[in-house]
Design an enzyme around this catalytic site. Structure first.
Site, PDB file in Angstrom:
ATOM      1  N   LYS A  35       3.852  12.669  -2.614  1.00  0.00           N
ATOM      2  CA  LYS A  35       4.738  11.592  -2.179  1.00  0.00           C
ATOM      3  C   LYS A  35       5.701  12.129  -1.127  1.00  0.00           C
ATOM      4  CE  LYS A  35       7.556   7.829  -4.008  1.00  0.00           C
ATOM      5  NZ  LYS A  35       8.077   7.187  -5.224  1.00  0.00           N
ATOM      6  N   ARG A  71      -1.984  -0.571  -9.955  1.00  0.00           N
ATOM      7  CA  ARG A  71      -0.790  -1.384 -10.197  1.00  0.00           C
ATOM      8  C   ARG A  71      -1.183  -2.854 -10.340  1.00  0.00           C
ATOM      9  NH1 ARG A  71       3.172   1.590  -6.594  1.00  0.00           N
ATOM     10  NH2 ARG A  71       2.048   3.424  -5.864  1.00  0.00           N
ATOM     11  N   ASP A 102       7.132   4.496 -10.106  1.00  0.00           N
ATOM     12  CA  ASP A 102       7.817   4.262  -8.829  1.00  0.00           C
ATOM     13  C   ASP A 102       9.331   4.184  -8.993  1.00  0.00           C
ATOM     14  OD1 ASP A 102       5.717   4.477  -7.165  1.00  0.00           O
ATOM     15  OD2 ASP A 102       5.656   2.394  -6.539  1.00  0.00           O
ATOM     16  N   ARG A 157       3.351  14.055  -7.702  1.00  0.00           N
ATOM     17  CA  ARG A 157       3.349  13.145  -8.848  1.00  0.00           C
ATOM     18  C   ARG A 157       2.006  13.190  -9.565  1.00  0.00           C
ATOM     19  NH1 ARG A 157       5.130   7.111  -7.754  1.00  0.00           N
ATOM     20  NH2 ARG A 157       3.193   6.992  -6.552  1.00  0.00           N
ATOM     21  N   ASP A 170       8.240   6.523   8.464  1.00  0.00           N
ATOM     22  CA  ASP A 170       7.811   7.865   8.870  1.00  0.00           C
ATOM     23  C   ASP A 170       6.953   8.562   7.820  1.00  0.00           C
ATOM     24  OD1 ASP A 170       9.643   8.581   6.915  1.00  0.00           O
ATOM     25  OD2 ASP A 170      11.136   9.358   8.325  1.00  0.00           O
ATOM     26  N   ASP A 212       4.305  -4.548  -7.436  1.00  0.00           N
ATOM     27  CA  ASP A 212       3.619  -3.359  -6.925  1.00  0.00           C
ATOM     28  C   ASP A 212       4.166  -2.079  -7.548  1.00  0.00           C
ATOM     29  OD1 ASP A 212       5.840  -4.309  -5.136  1.00  0.00           O
ATOM     30  OD2 ASP A 212       5.603  -2.300  -4.310  1.00  0.00           O
ATOM     31  N   ASN A 213       5.234  -2.195  -8.331  1.00  0.00           N
ATOM     32  CA  ASN A 213       5.792  -1.042  -9.045  1.00  0.00           C
ATOM     33  C   ASN A 213       5.467  -1.082 -10.533  1.00  0.00           C
ATOM     34  OD1 ASN A 213       6.927  -0.147  -6.658  1.00  0.00           O
ATOM     35  ND2 ASN A 213       8.912  -1.091  -7.050  1.00  0.00           N
ATOM     36  N   GLY A 272       2.632   3.834   1.431  1.00  0.00           N
ATOM     37  CA  GLY A 272       3.171   4.072   2.759  1.00  0.00           C
ATOM     38  C   GLY A 272       3.557   5.504   3.025  1.00  0.00           C
ATOM     39  N   GLY A 326       0.816  -1.211   0.000  1.00  0.00           N
ATOM     40  CA  GLY A 326       0.000   0.000   0.000  1.00  0.00           C
ATOM     41  C   GLY A 326       0.846   1.255   0.000  1.00  0.00           C
TER      42      GLY A 326
END
Length: 483
Positions: free
Chosen positions: A103, A173, A254, A166, A115, A244-245, A83, A81
């Site tokens: 992002k 994806r 990504d 972005r 973080d 996932d990319n 992050g 997901g």
């Protein structure tokens, strides 16, 4: 900006709503006027700065992080997901809609103890590569801006946080489909709902039925093959081709430890975290197919297996077809649709030349650019002096001239080679020099590099130094995933 919120409104359960954490002392580090025009913007403003830095809400934005899973370095991760990326919604532009994502805007439910921040160096790299690939005519997400701050973040050392704004035609994806195939969140109903949404939003000419699903998956295979053919022709290594990319639309997506080839190396690894070379430059075509197979597996409850297999079997042919179009353009070769028997001959000719490049440790981009200075009618090539193995080059050049045939308009031929072979690419050492400039409070190197990369096929003689081979310290830089 004006938004619509189709994903947010139609796919409840596919995301978590989350709001950005503002950053202190936000300031513009980079801005793409070209990308801004896609969503009807012109100049950066203080109001935009406050909104995109998370310090004020933007009218019409919904703020959410998407959930997905994916295969990372070959192993399945059941929940990933967004992050550290928060999507505002789909901004309405003059020629369509673009997802707008912040992002590095702070933690989300998918941050996995991170973080939620991005460091300035990774934000600048993503901005530069997004715009560089676009101007090289390679399908990619775009970068509108980079916003700096004085927020400290810790990676290997203390760094400063930044936000990349972005733009993407879609953030869906391969990993979205994997998540709703393998999770218990309402699958398979949610899987089919996601598929129907994807088709209706991005493939409006297709129907949401068996015939439409078959045609859609074949198109995903073709678009992915074309994207990777573009990478191989231009000499681009993505570095982290996890599922996932992988964009469902065939856009480069990504960006982490990417690199363009300096000296040509088929097995070049740009990612410090990939010592086995799973995602090495020469492995990318095979990984593209492997990732598509994982997508097919996720969709096997909806799309007939025969249709999935038939589409996957198209991949290699589509990849080679598009790669040959690009490489023939670089070499100046012509062919007709009735001369398919030349494919094997041309692939051998191309492979012979790249092998010569590798053995002679030649710069990939600069060597191709030299074809714009070549007199194809001459038996003596100005390229010859670049090679240590001149006998090897002579043998190759003889085959090349025989395949090329007679060229009547040499100047036009040379100009066409310059339109196919860029002079300027985003070399990692150039990105690093721009980052150092930003760290020192000097945006000029970043702005100059952005300007040059907007016209990579032009001579731009005043910037010749940016086209040279890297210095020894900058040759073949390998980057980490730390961002």
């Amino acid at each position: 900006m004006r938004f619509k919120q189709d994903f947010f409104e139609q796919l409840v359960g596919y995301y978590s709503q989350v709001f950005p954490q503002g950053i202190s002392n936000p300031h513009w580090l980079a801005w793409s006027e070209d990308a801004a025009g896609l969503i009807g913007l012109t100049q950066p403003t203080d109001e935009l700065l406050q909104g995109m830095s998370g310090n004020a809400q933007i009218d019409g934005a919904s703020y959410y992080a998407q959930v997905y899973s994916g295969h990372q370095f070959g192993g399945y991760s059941p929940q990933l997901g967004d992050g550290r990326s928060i999507i505002l919604g789909e901004a309405l532009g003059p020629q369509g809609t673009w997802d707008v994502a912040l992002k590095g805007a702070g933690p989300t439910p998918y941050s996995r103890h991170g973080d939620g921040r991005a460091v300035m160096r990774s934000a600048v790299r993503e901005f530069l590569i997004s715009e560089a690939l676009h101007h090289l005519h390679i399908p990619t997400t775009r970068a509108l801006a980079v916003i700096g701050s004085d927020v400290p973040v810790w990676r290997e050392t203390q760094e400063t946080a930044a936000i990349t704004v972005r733009l993407a035609k879609s953030h869906i994806r391969f990993g979205h489909f994997e998540f709703f195939c393998h999770s218990e969140r309402g699958a398979p109903t949610k899987l089919k709902q996601l598929l129907d949404f994807t088709i209706s939003q991005h493939y409006p000419d297709l129907s949401c039925d068996a015939a439409g699903y078959k045609a859609w998956f074949a198109r995903v295979v073709t678009d992915t093959a074309k994207m990777i053919a573009n990478w191989q022709a231009i000499g681009f290594a993505h570095g982290v081709m996890n599922t996932d990319n992988m964009s469902i639309l065939g856009d480069t997506f990504d960006f982490g430890p990417f690199a363009f080839l300096d000296t040509f190396k088929e097995d070049f690894i740009c990612n410090h975290s990939d010592p086995e070379g799973r995602y090495a430059f020469g492995q990318q075509p095979g990984i593209g197919l492997w990732n598509l197979q994982r997508l097919a597996q996720a969709l096997s409850s909806i799309i007939a297996s025969d249709d999935l297999i038939a589409a996957l079997n198209m991949y290699q042919g589509e990849l080679v077809k598009h790669y040959l179009i690009l490489m023939r353009g670089k070499l100046g070769l012509t062919t007709s649709v009735t001369e398919a028997e030349l494919d094997d001959q041309d692939l051998a000719l191309i492979g012979g030349f790249t092998s010569l490049m590798e053995r002679n440790q030649l710069d990939y981009t600069n060597t191709w650019r030299r074809f714009g200075q070549l007199d194809p009618s001459s038996s003596h090539s100005s390229l010859r002096d670049d090679f240590v193995d001149r006998d090897g080059f002579d043998a190759w050049y003889q085959l090349y001239q025989a395949r090329l045939g007679n060229v009547e308009e040499v100047e036009q031929w040379q100009a066409a080679r310059n339109r196919a072979n860029p002079k300027y690419i985003l070399r990692n050492y150039l990105a690093q020099e721009a980052i150092i400039g930003v760290e020192e409070g000097n945006l000029a190197p970043l702005q100059q590099l952005q300007q040059v990369l907007q016209n990579p096929f032009d001579e731009q003689l005043e910037f010749d130094d940016l086209a040279k081979r890297p210095p020894d310290w900058g040759q073949g830089l390998i980057m980490s995933c730390s961002s």
